[in-house]
Write an enzyme that holds these catalytic residues in place. Sequence first.
Site, PDB file in Angstrom:
ATOM      1  N   ASP A  38      -1.135  -6.156  -0.370  1.00 35.39           N
ATOM      2  CA  ASP A  38      -1.486  -5.540   0.915  1.00 35.39           C
ATOM      3  C   ASP A  38      -2.981  -5.303   1.018  1.00 35.39           C
ATOM      4  OD1 ASP A  38       0.518  -5.099   2.783  1.00 35.39           O
ATOM      5  OD2 ASP A  38       1.165  -3.198   1.899  1.00 35.39           O
ATOM      6  N   LYS A  52      -1.332  -9.462   2.683  1.00 35.43           N
ATOM      7  CA  LYS A  52      -0.590  -9.014   3.874  1.00 35.43           C
ATOM      8  C   LYS A  52      -1.457  -8.039   4.636  1.00 35.43           C
ATOM      9  CE  LYS A  52       3.132  -6.083   3.783  1.00 35.43           C
ATOM     10  NZ  LYS A  52       2.631  -4.930   4.582  1.00 35.43           N
ATOM     11  N   GLU A 106       9.166  -4.426  10.581  1.00 30.35           N
ATOM     12  CA  GLU A 106       9.564  -3.112  10.065  1.00 30.35           C
ATOM     13  C   GLU A 106      10.077  -2.208  11.181  1.00 30.35           C
ATOM     14  OE1 GLU A 106       6.868  -1.175   7.338  1.00 30.35           O
ATOM     15  OE2 GLU A 106       8.034   0.676   7.354  1.00 30.35           O
ATOM     16  N   ASP A 164       0.838  -1.208   0.000  1.00 33.17           N
ATOM     17  CA  ASP A 164       0.000   0.000   0.000  1.00 33.17           C
ATOM     18  C   ASP A 164       0.870   1.255   0.000  1.00 33.17           C
ATOM     19  OD1 ASP A 164       0.873  -0.171   2.606  1.00 33.17           O
ATOM     20  OD2 ASP A 164      -1.097   0.114   3.527  1.00 33.17           O
ATOM     21  N   SER A 165       2.190   1.086   0.053  1.00 31.08           N
ATOM     22  CA  SER A 165       3.109   2.206  -0.177  1.00 31.08           C
ATOM     23  C   SER A 165       2.861   2.811  -1.557  1.00 31.08           C
ATOM     24  CB  SER A 165       4.564   1.741  -0.053  1.00 31.08           C
ATOM     25  OG  SER A 165       4.786   0.571  -0.812  1.00 31.08           O
ATOM     26  N   GLU A 208      -1.523  -5.604   8.499  1.00 27.11           N
ATOM     27  CA  GLU A 208      -0.711  -5.062   9.593  1.00 27.11           C
ATOM     28  C   GLU A 208      -1.358  -5.363  10.943  1.00 27.11           C
ATOM     29  OE1 GLU A 208       0.045  -0.887   8.933  1.00 27.11           O
ATOM     30  OE2 GLU A 208       0.915  -1.255   6.944  1.00 27.11           O
TER      31      GLU A 208
HETATM   32  O1  KIV Z   1       3.514  -1.123   1.687  1.00 26.56           O
HETATM   33  C1  KIV Z   1       4.676  -1.547   1.670  1.00 26.56           C
HETATM   34  O2  KIV Z   1       5.464  -1.242   0.779  1.00 26.56           O
HETATM   35  C2  KIV Z   1       5.090  -2.420   2.756  1.00 26.56           C
HETATM   36  C3  KIV Z   1       6.545  -2.765   2.850  1.00 26.56           C
HETATM   37  C4  KIV Z   1       7.289  -1.562   3.284  1.00 26.56           C
HETATM   38  C5  KIV Z   1       6.791  -3.930   3.721  1.00 26.56           C
HETATM   39  O3  KIV Z   1       4.299  -2.820   3.551  1.00 26.56           O
END
Ligand code: KIV
Length: 275
Positions: free
Chosen positions: A88, A118, A186, A49-50, A120
């Site tokens: 994510d 994924k 992280e 989600d970055s 969090e």
């Molecule tokens: O969103 C992302 O890029 C991430 C990584 C930094 C692990 O969760």
Amino acid sequence: MSAIAHKSVPLPDDIRARKGGVPIVSLTAYTTPMAQLMDAHCDFVLVGDSVGMVLHGLESTLGVTLEMMILHGRAVKRGLSRAMMVVDMPFGSYEESREQAFRNAARIMAETGAGAVKLEGGVQMAPTIAFLTGRGIPVMAHVGLTPQSINTLGGYKVQGRGAAGEALLADARAVAEAGAFSVVLEKLPAALADRVTEAVDIPTIGIGASAGCDGQILVVDDMLGLFTAFKPKFVKRYASLGDEAEAAIATYAAEVRARAFPAPEHVFADTEPMK
Ligand code: KIV
């Protein structure tokens, strides 16, 4: 540079089996061409989600939607034939209830072809992880600095310092016991990352963690020098593509203004065959 020799796309269980072995290699990707470049080199590719900050100019990951993740997931999948894809779950798409998490994770899996999702969170999210894994959805967990919680964590600080290390260990144990097949660590002290890696029986994937983790991940635009708004200490820039791109754009602009581009070889003569 040597590429990895996969027989076929690894499954979450193949990643789990890499605990303690040759380090697992991963990067984020958001587009087909970038996914194609990393397919031969990465064990899994994360559609993080970055993407919201890196490609969409958002200030945090909080504004990223399920639709954005699905759109980028589909694009990345088209570029992969060897690496597994993890997508994510964005903020607000899984925290409300286990049912909400299942509904949205199922959409991601069905509409993108991801091998896993994924999400969090540690102890708090363990029941959700158990619910998803019990219903056919492999989950990669993410503990330590969880960017979707910056408003309660008070920013992008190192997590688990001092006494908080025990809570972080408990988070990692909880997600492993709930059935996550791996866990991203992280931004935490290296010694704590090593303790977590020893304490859990699933691979730890470090970002700002420790070389002792079972694998590493970086945001691709960070390591290529394409995203330059800021650079966390844990990022190593392997290239400066942003500088190169800007220099190329500046040269193009100068050549257009000077009528040096297009040159004769870039234009068509009347007599040329139609192509
Ligand atoms: O969103 C992302 O890029 C991430 C990584 C930094 C692990 O969760």
